[in-house]
Design an enzyme around this catalytic site. Structure first.
Site: not given
Length: 270
Positions: A36, A109, A150
């Protein structure tokens, strides 16, 4: 899985990632993933925004990585980078480049890390980033790749949905904090592998960044049975490799076919 410690200079970060990507390709890697926020980690949101670019032909980082993928002939998955959106905010966006250098998939995300970890570690991603709204499944020569980032890993319904849609592999590029990493990193990722019977690929940021942030490291590759196939340490940059037998996905799903056993139910308050 490439493990790096991203700093505050985009060109330097691209150079550092590129060095390990080249080494991994030379060692035979066909799919290479970075963590990330590969290209930039700034402490201040304004600095992150000013150093980021739109997702168009002017984006230096995108052009550098698509050229690299084409040169090396690999599937190059940049775990994410910050890109400017039309509303003058940012998206935390992953890019998957094909061996021809084309953008095969993008993913923003979905889940924002807005938490107070322990009093000294406060994060509010939604102040900088717009959350994504679409799950993404990409086709690789060996099977389908579900793309996450994540904090997404704490939402198992996303992973189950990707697996039921056909994913054999799920990517979880990350920049995990040290306190939450020590407590939850291995447990969450092994659980996501076991419950989906997918390979988990998680490249991670590691060590102390120039911005002052500390990242947990431990880039990891996990089998569909929950076995750790390769793992990095907590601070060293570099890369890890594993040979992937896609047949293990079908084997795990045959042994525990839970993806086929969902049932509807009512919630009753007693």
């Amino acid at each position: 899985m490439v493990q790096i410690c991203t700093g505050t200079d985009v060109a330097d970060n691209i150079e550092a990632a590129t060095s390990f990507i080249r080494q991994a390709a030379a060692d035979g890697a066909l799919y290479i993933q970075t963590p990330e926020v590969t290209t930039l980690i700034e402490a201040r949101g304004r600095d992150q925004f000013e150093k980021s670019q739109p997702d168009d032909e002017s984006n230096f980082s995108v052009q550098a990585f698509r050229t690299l993928a084409s040169e090396l002939g690999v599937w190059l998955h940049i775990g994410s980078m910050a890109v400017r959106t039309p509303d003058e905010r940012l998206a935390n966006r992953a890019f998957l480049f094909s061996p021809s250098g084309e953008i095969a998939a993008r993913y923003d995300k979905i889940h924002m890390f807005d938490v107070d970890v322990d009093g000294d570690n406060r994060f509010s991603e939604s102040r900088r980033y717009n959350p994504g709204t679409q799950a993404v499944l990409a086709s690789l020569p060996w099977g389908n790749l579900g793309i996450t980032i994540c904090y997404d890993m704490r939402f198992p319904h996303l992973y189950r949905g990707l697996a039921q849609a056909g994913a054999q592999f799920i990517a979880v590029p990350s920049a995990f904090t040290v306190p939450t990493g020590k407590a939850h990193w291995h447990t969450l990722l092994r659980a996501r592998a076991i419950e989906t019977a997918c390979f988990i690929f998680a490249a991670a940021q590691a060590g102390e960044h120039p911005s002052g942030r500390l990242s947990y490291g431990h880039s990891i590759i996990i089998s569909p049975w929950g076995e750790i196939l390769a793992e990095a340490d907590d601070v060293e940059t570099g890369f890890i490799l594993a040979d992937i037998d896609v047949g293990l996905v079908e084997e795990a799903r045959r042994r525990i076919p839970s993806l086929n056993h969902d049932r509807r139910y009512d919630l009753v308050t007693a």
